[in-house]
Design a protein around this motif. Structure first.
Motif, mmCIF file in Angstrom:
data_model
loop_
_atom_site.group_PDB
_atom_site.id
_atom_site.type_symbol
_atom_site.label_atom_id
_atom_site.label_comp_id
_atom_site.label_asym_id
_atom_site.label_seq_id
_atom_site.Cartn_x
_atom_site.Cartn_y
_atom_site.Cartn_z
ATOM 1 N N THR A 5 57.857 57.223 26.277
ATOM 2 C CA THR A 5 59.099 58.127 25.898
ATOM 3 C C THR A 5 59.606 58.403 24.334
ATOM 4 O OG1 THR A 5 60.621 56.128 25.432
ATOM 5 C CG2 THR A 5 60.298 57.644 28.677
ATOM 6 N N ARG A 6 60.174 59.587 24.463
ATOM 7 C CA ARG A 6 60.260 59.809 22.659
ATOM 8 C C ARG A 6 61.746 59.719 22.396
ATOM 9 N NH1 ARG A 6 62.480 64.166 22.831
ATOM 10 N NH2 ARG A 6 60.864 65.868 22.380
ATOM 11 N N PHE A 7 62.147 59.115 21.160
ATOM 12 C CA PHE A 7 63.629 59.211 20.712
ATOM 13 C C PHE A 7 63.201 60.231 19.256
ATOM 14 C CE2 PHE A 7 67.305 57.626 18.103
ATOM 15 C CZ PHE A 7 67.865 58.749 18.615
ATOM 16 N N ALA A 8 64.056 61.198 19.409
ATOM 17 C CA ALA A 8 63.453 62.513 18.111
ATOM 18 C C ALA A 8 64.589 63.082 17.508
ATOM 19 C CB ALA A 8 62.953 63.282 18.977
ATOM 20 N N PRO A 9 64.893 62.170 16.576
ATOM 21 C CA PRO A 9 66.333 61.847 15.681
ATOM 22 C C PRO A 9 65.892 63.152 14.612
ATOM 23 C CG PRO A 9 65.671 59.923 15.373
ATOM 24 C CD PRO A 9 65.044 60.460 16.575
ATOM 25 N N ALA A 10 66.606 63.894 13.999
ATOM 26 C CA ALA A 10 66.721 64.874 12.611
ATOM 27 C C ALA A 10 67.543 63.506 11.941
ATOM 28 C CB ALA A 10 67.209 65.623 13.474
ATOM 29 N N PRO A 11 66.399 62.844 10.803
ATOM 30 C CA PRO A 11 67.418 62.299 10.038
ATOM 31 C C PRO A 11 68.541 63.231 8.652
ATOM 32 C CG PRO A 11 65.504 63.551 8.975
ATOM 33 C CD PRO A 11 65.724 64.090 10.152
ATOM 34 N N LEU A 39 59.461 56.724 18.149
ATOM 35 C CA LEU A 39 60.388 57.295 17.093
ATOM 36 C C LEU A 39 59.681 58.442 16.801
ATOM 37 C CD1 LEU A 39 63.182 56.905 16.042
ATOM 38 C CD2 LEU A 39 62.534 55.615 14.887
ATOM 39 N N ARG A 40 60.400 59.274 16.572
ATOM 40 C CA ARG A 40 60.121 60.612 16.101
ATOM 41 C C ARG A 40 61.282 61.182 15.271
ATOM 42 N NH1 ARG A 40 58.384 65.562 19.538
ATOM 43 N NH2 ARG A 40 60.898 66.061 18.789
ATOM 44 N N ILE A 41 60.743 60.889 13.705
ATOM 45 C CA ILE A 41 61.770 61.618 12.984
ATOM 46 C C ILE A 41 61.193 62.978 12.279
ATOM 47 C CG2 ILE A 41 62.484 61.295 10.591
ATOM 48 C CD1 ILE A 41 62.797 58.543 11.975
ATOM 49 N N ASP A 42 62.181 63.655 13.186
ATOM 50 C CA ASP A 42 62.488 65.056 13.232
ATOM 51 C C ASP A 42 62.899 65.612 11.753
ATOM 52 O OD1 ASP A 42 61.366 65.081 15.743
ATOM 53 O OD2 ASP A 42 62.723 66.459 16.476
ATOM 54 N N ASP A 43 62.056 65.744 11.075
ATOM 55 C CA ASP A 43 62.269 66.044 9.295
ATOM 56 C C ASP A 43 61.622 66.981 8.474
ATOM 57 O OD1 ASP A 43 59.734 64.712 9.524
ATOM 58 O OD2 ASP A 43 59.977 63.307 7.747
ATOM 59 N N LEU A 184 61.109 75.674 12.393
ATOM 60 C CA LEU A 184 61.638 75.425 13.573
ATOM 61 C C LEU A 184 61.381 74.211 14.508
ATOM 62 C CD1 LEU A 184 62.820 78.258 12.488
ATOM 63 C CD2 LEU A 184 64.828 77.446 13.180
ATOM 64 N N TYR A 185 62.394 73.600 14.823
ATOM 65 C CA TYR A 185 62.296 72.240 15.729
ATOM 66 C C TYR A 185 61.089 72.589 16.824
ATOM 67 C CZ TYR A 185 63.735 69.539 20.339
ATOM 68 O OH TYR A 185 63.655 69.652 21.299
ATOM 69 N N MET A 186 61.146 74.096 17.390
ATOM 70 C CA MET A 186 60.583 74.468 18.717
ATOM 71 C C MET A 186 58.740 74.297 19.012
ATOM 72 S SD MET A 186 62.187 76.145 21.533
ATOM 73 C CE MET A 186 63.429 75.932 20.875
ATOM 74 N N PRO A 188 56.782 72.072 16.821
ATOM 75 C CA PRO A 188 56.535 70.514 16.203
ATOM 76 C C PRO A 188 56.882 70.016 17.296
ATOM 77 C CG PRO A 188 57.548 72.001 14.914
ATOM 78 C CD PRO A 188 57.647 72.527 15.744
ATOM 79 N N SER A 189 57.814 70.007 17.883
ATOM 80 C CA SER A 189 58.031 69.059 19.301
ATOM 81 C C SER A 189 57.242 69.426 20.157
ATOM 82 C CB SER A 189 59.821 69.509 19.449
ATOM 83 O OG SER A 189 60.263 68.409 20.950
ATOM 84 N N ALA A 190 56.958 70.531 20.214
ATOM 85 C CA ALA A 190 55.882 70.065 21.599
ATOM 86 C C ALA A 190 54.722 70.107 21.710
ATOM 87 C CB ALA A 190 55.443 72.154 22.138
ATOM 88 N N LEU A 202 63.394 63.042 27.935
ATOM 89 C CA LEU A 202 64.671 63.064 28.652
ATOM 90 C C LEU A 202 65.749 63.438 27.184
ATOM 91 C CD1 LEU A 202 66.812 61.690 29.972
ATOM 92 C CD2 LEU A 202 66.173 59.513 29.548
ATOM 93 N N ARG A 203 66.620 64.304 27.153
ATOM 94 C CA ARG A 203 67.509 64.668 26.219
ATOM 95 C C ARG A 203 68.418 64.906 26.738
ATOM 96 N NH1 ARG A 203 63.190 69.088 24.120
ATOM 97 N NH2 ARG A 203 62.607 70.103 25.528
ATOM 98 N N GLY A 204 69.585 65.492 26.179
ATOM 99 C CA GLY A 204 70.763 65.923 26.236
ATOM 100 C C GLY A 204 70.646 67.946 26.934
ATOM 101 N N ASP A 206 72.018 69.762 26.107
ATOM 102 C CA ASP A 206 71.864 71.308 25.303
ATOM 103 C C ASP A 206 70.633 72.200 25.174
ATOM 104 O OD1 ASP A 206 71.344 69.141 24.057
ATOM 105 O OD2 ASP A 206 72.515 69.319 22.379
ATOM 106 N N HIS A 207 69.752 70.968 25.693
ATOM 107 C CA HIS A 207 68.373 71.449 24.958
ATOM 108 C C HIS A 207 67.902 72.115 26.655
ATOM 109 C CE1 HIS A 207 67.227 69.506 21.250
ATOM 110 N NE2 HIS A 207 67.850 68.427 21.069
ATOM 111 N N VAL A 208 68.561 72.835 27.590
ATOM 112 C CA VAL A 208 67.687 73.066 28.661
ATOM 113 C C VAL A 208 67.028 74.156 28.342
ATOM 114 C CG1 VAL A 208 68.668 74.020 31.124
ATOM 115 C CG2 VAL A 208 69.155 71.823 29.968
HETATM 116 N N1 GLU Z 1 64.935 66.540 16.892
HETATM 117 C C1 GLU Z 1 65.989 66.758 18.290
HETATM 118 C C2 GLU Z 1 67.267 66.830 17.838
HETATM 119 O O1 GLU Z 1 67.345 65.911 17.326
HETATM 120 C C3 GLU Z 1 65.142 66.639 19.212
HETATM 121 C C4 GLU Z 1 65.447 67.201 20.440
HETATM 122 C C5 GLU Z 1 64.449 66.726 21.611
HETATM 123 O O2 GLU Z 1 64.491 65.687 21.827
HETATM 124 O O3 GLU Z 1 63.153 67.042 21.575
HETATM 125 O O4 GLU Z 1 68.101 67.502 18.518
#
Ligand code: GLU
Length: 450
Positions: A5-11, A39-43, A184-186, A188-190, A202-204, A206-208
């Protein structure tokens, strides 16, 4: 299958309860199955990403006990995204578009005005080579869109939401790269999810709709030769977090992890609460992450928003402390405080920092109230009656009861007030031995005016 799994926050800010909940769930899902949590830093957004937030994210996760098994930064992976971009472009799945933001906005407004969904009309796709050359000659740099396959219905079985179905014809081709070349996010994330072998996204919720688009991006990347397994990750979208009254509260819900930490909350109180709200399981204080992980089930998540209640966090924090062993908290207790003192005071704590106040009650000096004459007489009797045994409190109170005829509150309250300076507090039977014979006698004598 091993789970990744990964957690991918934008800093771009501090973590708050909403995103640590996502981090926690990804952690628990991985740990439950002996898997890997990344942990994936979406920067990729250099303008909004800040180094201080990268450090803060690492610190906050460490404080919560969510230590990642690996870390990656998107800003260090741009070559990989370019390769994916080139491959998709060669496969005809990416096209240049030249509209300005204002033009796109106008198109959207016109469609909405006619009561139609604001789907991008693919005008850029219809441009001839000559028209494109003309735009480029005029110095207009294109941004880039991913071309959805409109004939391939998008379906997945969401581990929380159940079967999902999207008609690609009802979606706009997503912009994946800006005119200045930034991402944009789309995409690189894939690309990362494939490259890092992420098995569960696994995410919120709002990403459906992003997932709908990304499923086609994943598939196009597989077809272009990316990914060994060529299987989509399992997607799970959790309902969003709301406050007890709808919106997240100004008090705790919107606070950063740093502030919750400064406010003195136990990390396990936060994780105990955030692991279970929004699920069919009860919220209970857990002292260890292993137990939280063992009980973690995506199937237990509901579709209704998860309610974060400030009062519940405080309650869990207190309940956690009431059962915390000395070793768990020793390093954060006042110097000199031992296991016996901890056991005596822990039922009275809501926050650990209150231990300092009770330690002062034990060690003194304390501030006593002024007692009326009859209580002073009584307290003088108490000072004389105090015989130090293994269990001095019952001995003292039964002797006084016999000698004075007092019982109940008139018996106990003046003693508690004289010995602790308070009306309420820990069990006197536990407290008195900690105060000690000499100090206790001295307090009783002072209260008696002796
Ligand atoms: N950086 C995205 C966000 O924080 C990651 C979303 C995801 O988990 O793919 O919303």
């Amino acid at each position: 299958m091993t789970i990744t799994t990964r957690f991918a926050p934008a800093p771009t800010g501090r973590l708050h309860v909403g995103n640590i909940r996502t981090a926690l769930h990804n952690y628990l899902l991985a740990k439950k199955h002996g898997g890997t949590f990344l942990l994936r830093i979406d920067d990729t957004d250099a303008a909004r990403s800040e180094e201080r937030f990268v450090s803060a994210i690492r610190e906050d996760l460490a404080w919560l006990g969510l230590n990642p098994d690996g870390e990656a930064r998107q800003s260090e992976r741009l070559d990989l995204y370019s390769r994916a971009f080139d491959a998709l472009r060669a496969a005809g799945r990416i096209y240049p578009a030249y509209e300005t933001a204002q033009e796109l906005d106008l198109k959207r407004k016109v469609l909405l005005g006619r009561g139609l969904p604001p789907i991008y009309d693919r005008a850029a796709l219809a441009l001839s080579d000559a028209e494109r050359a003309e735009k480029e000659a005029a110095g207009i740099a294109p941004h880039w869109r991913f071309k959805l396959d409109q004939d391939a219905p998008i379906v997945w079985d969401d581990a929380i939401r159940g079967p999902q179905h999207f008609d690609p014809a009802q979606l706009s081709d997503p912009v994946i790269r800006r005119a200045d070349g930034s991402w944009l996010y789309m995409l690189p994330s894939a690309v990362d999810d494939i490259d890092m072998g992420v098995t569960h996204v696994l995410r919120g919720e709002d990403h459906v709709s992003n997932t709908a688009l990304q499923i086609q991006i994943f598939t196009a990347l597989f077809e272009a030769g990316f990914g060994a397994a060529k299987t989509l990750p399992c997607f799970a979208h959790e309902a969003l977090l709301v406050g007890a009254e709808g919106k997240l509260s100004k008090r705790l819900g919107s606070l950063g992890v740093d502030e919750l930490r400064a406010a003195g909350f136990e990390p396990m109180a936060l994780t105990s609460l955030l692991a279970r709200i929004g699920t069919s399981q009860p919220v209970e204080p857990h002292h260890e992450m292993e137990a939280l992980a063992a009980g973690f089930e995506l199937a237990d998540f509901g579709r209704a928003p998860a309610r974060f209640d400030d009062a519940e966090l405080v309650r869990i924090n207190a309940a956690l402390l009431h059962r915390a062993e000395f070793a768990e908290v020793a390093a954060r207790l006042p110097a000199g405080m031992d296991a016996a003192a901890w056991h005596a005071i822990r039922p009275n704590l809501t926050m650990l920092c209150e231990a300092g106040e009770w330690w002062k009650v034990i060690t003194g000096p304390i501030e006593q109230p002024d007692f009326p004459p009859e209580d002073r007489t009584f307290l003088a009797q108490a000072a004389d009656a105090l015989v130090w045994t293994d269990d001095p409190w019952p001995a003292l109170t039964s002797a006084l009861k016999q000698a004075t005829g007092r019982k109940g509150k008139p018996l106990f309250l003046p003693l508690r007030q004289a010995l602790t300076g308070r009306d309420h507090g820990p069990d006197m039977g536990e407290l008195l031995p900690l105060i000690g014979a000499d100090e206790a006698r001295a307090r009783l004598r002072i209260a008696a005016g002796m």
